[in-house]
Design an enzyme around this catalytic site. Structure first.
Site, PDB file in Angstrom:
ATOM      1  N   GLU A  25      17.550 -25.763 -18.162  1.00 16.54           N
ATOM      2  CA  GLU A  25      17.785 -26.396 -16.870  1.00 16.54           C
ATOM      3  C   GLU A  25      16.952 -27.668 -16.780  1.00 16.54           C
ATOM      4  OE1 GLU A  25      19.775 -25.500 -14.373  1.00 16.54           O
ATOM      5  OE2 GLU A  25      20.159 -23.356 -14.656  1.00 16.54           O
ATOM      6  N   ASP A  35      27.619 -29.361 -13.916  1.00 18.95           N
ATOM      7  CA  ASP A  35      26.358 -29.833 -14.488  1.00 18.95           C
ATOM      8  C   ASP A  35      26.389 -29.848 -16.021  1.00 18.95           C
ATOM      9  OD1 ASP A  35      26.371 -26.904 -14.003  1.00 18.95           O
ATOM     10  OD2 ASP A  35      24.330 -26.919 -14.753  1.00 18.95           O
ATOM     11  N   HIS A  92      26.914 -27.227 -19.059  1.00 18.67           N
ATOM     12  CA  HIS A  92      27.472 -26.071 -18.355  1.00 18.67           C
ATOM     13  C   HIS A  92      28.933 -26.333 -17.999  1.00 18.67           C
ATOM     14  CE1 HIS A  92      26.462 -22.809 -15.102  1.00 18.67           C
ATOM     15  NE2 HIS A  92      27.218 -22.333 -16.060  1.00 18.67           N
TER      16      HIS A  92
END
Length: 186
Positions: A118, A165, A155
Protein backbone atom coordinates in the site's frame (compact mmCIF):
# COMPACT_ATOMS: atom_id res chain seq x y z
CA UNK A 1 16.06 -2.73 4.58
CA UNK A 2 16.78 -6.46 4.41
CA UNK A 3 14.34 -9.31 3.81
CA UNK A 4 14.81 -12.38 6.00
CA UNK A 5 13.83 -15.24 3.69
CA UNK A 6 13.28 -17.64 6.59
CA UNK A 7 10.67 -15.46 8.33
CA UNK A 8 9.33 -13.24 5.54
CA UNK A 9 9.90 -10.14 7.69
CA UNK A 10 12.00 -7.20 6.55
CA UNK A 11 14.58 -5.78 8.96
CA UNK A 12 15.02 -2.03 9.06
CA UNK A 13 11.31 -1.22 8.76
CA UNK A 14 8.59 -0.80 11.39
CA UNK A 15 6.73 -3.98 12.29
CA UNK A 16 3.05 -3.54 13.17
CA UNK A 17 1.59 -7.08 13.10
CA UNK A 18 -1.98 -7.40 11.86
CA UNK A 19 -4.34 -10.17 12.95
CA UNK A 20 -5.83 -10.08 9.44
CA UNK A 21 -3.89 -12.80 7.67
CA UNK A 22 -3.74 -16.56 7.32
CA UNK A 23 -1.53 -19.23 5.81
CA UNK A 24 -1.05 -19.41 2.09
CA UNK A 25 -2.40 -22.60 0.51
CA UNK A 26 0.00 -25.53 0.83
CA UNK A 27 2.75 -25.32 -1.77
CA UNK A 28 1.66 -21.89 -3.05
CA UNK A 29 4.59 -19.73 -4.14
CA UNK A 30 4.73 -15.93 -4.28
CA UNK A 31 4.62 -14.91 -7.92
CA UNK A 32 2.87 -11.51 -8.02
CA UNK A 33 3.34 -8.07 -6.48
CA UNK A 34 0.25 -5.87 -6.17
CA UNK A 35 0.53 -2.08 -5.75
CA UNK A 36 -2.32 -0.27 -3.96
CA UNK A 37 -3.01 3.14 -2.47
CA UNK A 38 -4.80 4.02 0.75
CA UNK A 39 -5.48 7.02 2.96
CA UNK A 40 -7.60 7.25 6.08
CA UNK A 41 -9.66 9.29 6.35
CA UNK A 42 -9.81 9.51 2.55
CA UNK A 43 -7.37 12.12 1.25
CA UNK A 44 -5.68 12.63 4.63
CA UNK A 45 -2.11 11.55 5.22
CA UNK A 46 0.05 10.86 8.25
CA UNK A 47 -2.89 10.11 10.53
CA UNK A 48 -1.82 6.64 11.70
CA UNK A 49 -5.31 5.40 10.86
CA UNK A 50 -4.13 2.94 8.19
CA UNK A 51 -2.10 1.17 10.85
CA UNK A 52 -5.11 1.18 13.19
CA UNK A 53 -7.36 -0.11 10.39
CA UNK A 54 -5.07 -3.04 9.60
CA UNK A 55 -5.01 -3.91 13.32
CA UNK A 56 -8.82 -3.65 13.76
CA UNK A 57 -8.36 -0.66 16.10
CA UNK A 58 -9.89 2.10 13.97
CA UNK A 59 -11.64 4.70 16.19
CA UNK A 60 -15.05 4.48 14.49
CA UNK A 61 -16.52 7.60 16.12
CA UNK A 62 -13.67 9.80 14.83
CA UNK A 63 -14.83 10.06 11.21
CA UNK A 64 -18.02 9.23 9.29
CA UNK A 65 -16.09 7.16 6.74
CA UNK A 66 -14.83 4.86 9.47
CA UNK A 67 -18.42 3.74 10.13
CA UNK A 68 -18.62 2.50 6.51
CA UNK A 69 -15.51 0.32 6.85
CA UNK A 70 -15.81 -0.74 10.49
CA UNK A 71 -16.60 -4.39 9.70
CA UNK A 72 -13.86 -4.89 7.11
CA UNK A 73 -10.95 -7.12 8.09
CA UNK A 74 -8.12 -6.30 5.72
CA UNK A 75 -4.36 -5.96 5.67
CA UNK A 76 -1.42 -5.63 3.34
CA UNK A 77 2.10 -6.84 3.72
CA UNK A 78 3.51 -3.29 3.60
CA UNK A 79 2.57 0.38 3.80
CA UNK A 80 4.83 3.10 2.44
CA UNK A 81 3.97 6.48 3.93
CA UNK A 82 4.42 9.85 2.22
CA UNK A 83 7.83 10.36 3.87
CA UNK A 84 9.05 6.95 2.69
CA UNK A 85 8.68 5.15 6.02
CA UNK A 86 7.85 1.49 5.54
CA UNK A 87 5.65 -0.52 7.88
CA UNK A 88 5.19 -4.28 7.59
CA UNK A 89 1.96 -5.84 8.85
CA UNK A 90 2.18 -9.45 7.66
CA UNK A 91 5.08 -11.78 6.91
CA UNK A 92 5.57 -12.23 3.18
CA UNK A 93 5.29 -15.95 3.80
CA UNK A 94 1.68 -15.52 4.97
CA UNK A 95 -1.42 -14.43 3.05
CA UNK A 96 -2.40 -10.83 3.72
CA UNK A 97 -5.96 -9.81 2.89
CA UNK A 98 -5.37 -7.01 0.37
CA UNK A 99 -6.59 -8.09 -3.07
CA UNK A 100 -10.14 -9.27 -2.38
CA UNK A 101 -12.00 -10.71 -5.35
CA UNK A 102 -9.25 -10.73 -7.94
CA UNK A 103 -7.79 -12.49 -10.97
CA UNK A 104 -4.36 -12.60 -12.60
CA UNK A 105 -3.51 -14.64 -15.69
CA UNK A 106 -6.68 -16.68 -15.26
CA UNK A 107 -6.08 -17.46 -11.58
CA UNK A 108 -8.62 -16.32 -8.99
CA UNK A 109 -7.80 -15.22 -5.44
CA UNK A 110 -4.58 -13.26 -5.88
CA UNK A 111 -4.01 -13.11 -2.10
CA UNK A 112 -2.92 -16.74 -2.35
CA UNK A 113 0.18 -15.96 -4.41
CA UNK A 114 0.88 -12.23 -4.05
CA UNK A 115 2.51 -9.66 -1.83
CA UNK A 116 0.59 -6.41 -1.36
CA UNK A 117 2.17 -2.98 -0.94
CA UNK A 118 0.00 0.00 0.00
CA UNK A 119 1.22 3.49 -0.85
CA UNK A 120 -0.21 6.24 1.32
CA UNK A 121 -2.05 8.34 -1.23
CA UNK A 122 -5.02 8.64 -3.53
CA UNK A 123 -5.64 7.90 -7.19
CA UNK A 124 -5.22 11.60 -8.07
CA UNK A 125 -2.45 12.72 -5.68
CA UNK A 126 1.11 12.38 -7.02
CA UNK A 127 3.24 10.06 -4.91
CA UNK A 128 6.42 11.41 -3.33
CA UNK A 129 10.04 10.86 -4.29
CA UNK A 130 10.55 9.20 -0.90
CA UNK A 131 7.75 6.73 -1.67
CA UNK A 132 9.21 5.80 -5.04
CA UNK A 133 12.64 5.31 -3.47
CA UNK A 134 11.27 3.08 -0.69
CA UNK A 135 9.11 1.17 -3.17
CA UNK A 136 12.14 0.56 -5.39
CA UNK A 137 14.26 -0.76 -2.51
CA UNK A 138 11.46 -2.96 -1.20
CA UNK A 139 10.62 -4.32 -4.66
CA UNK A 140 14.26 -5.21 -5.33
CA UNK A 141 14.32 -7.18 -2.06
CA UNK A 142 11.16 -9.03 -3.07
CA UNK A 143 12.42 -9.69 -6.60
CA UNK A 144 15.61 -11.21 -5.21
CA UNK A 145 13.51 -13.66 -3.17
CA UNK A 146 10.63 -14.57 -5.51
CA UNK A 147 9.89 -14.65 -9.25
CA UNK A 148 7.85 -11.42 -9.43
CA UNK A 149 9.90 -9.53 -12.06
CA UNK A 150 7.48 -8.88 -14.89
CA UNK A 151 4.59 -9.76 -12.57
CA UNK A 152 3.90 -6.44 -10.85
CA UNK A 153 0.40 -5.03 -11.20
CA UNK A 154 -1.91 -2.44 -9.74
CA UNK A 155 -4.96 -3.41 -7.74
CA UNK A 156 -7.00 -2.06 -10.67
CA UNK A 157 -5.33 -4.61 -12.98
CA UNK A 158 -6.37 -7.63 -10.91
CA UNK A 159 -9.79 -6.29 -9.87
CA UNK A 160 -10.90 -4.21 -12.88
CA UNK A 161 -14.19 -2.39 -12.47
CA UNK A 162 -14.01 -2.90 -8.71
CA UNK A 163 -10.76 -1.11 -7.85
CA UNK A 164 -8.97 1.91 -9.35
CA UNK A 165 -5.74 2.03 -7.34
CA UNK A 166 -2.95 2.86 -7.45
CA UNK A 167 -4.59 5.24 -9.92
CA UNK A 168 -3.47 7.60 -12.66
CA UNK A 169 -1.18 9.55 -10.30
CA UNK A 170 1.10 6.52 -9.96
CA UNK A 171 4.04 6.79 -12.37
CA UNK A 172 4.49 3.25 -13.67
CA UNK A 173 7.21 4.33 -16.09
CA UNK A 174 9.29 5.91 -13.32
CA UNK A 175 8.80 2.90 -11.07
CA UNK A 176 9.72 0.34 -13.75
CA UNK A 177 12.76 2.34 -14.83
CA UNK A 178 13.98 2.31 -11.22
CA UNK A 179 13.86 -1.49 -11.31
CA UNK A 180 15.44 -1.79 -14.75
CA UNK A 181 12.48 -3.93 -15.75
CA UNK A 182 10.50 -3.61 -18.95
CA UNK A 183 7.12 -5.10 -18.08
CA UNK A 184 4.30 -5.69 -20.47
CA UNK A 185 1.21 -3.79 -19.18
CA UNK A 186 -1.25 -5.40 -21.55
Amino acid sequence: MQLDHATGWVAGVTHCPSPNFNARPEGEAISLLVIHNISLPPGQFGTGKVQAFFQNRLPIAEHAFFEQIKDLRVSAHFLIERDGRVTQFVSCLDRAWHAGVSRFEGREGCNDFSVGIELEGTDQTPFTDAQYTALQHLTLQLQAAWPIAGRIRGHSDIAPGRKTDPGPAFDWERYRASLHVNEDRS
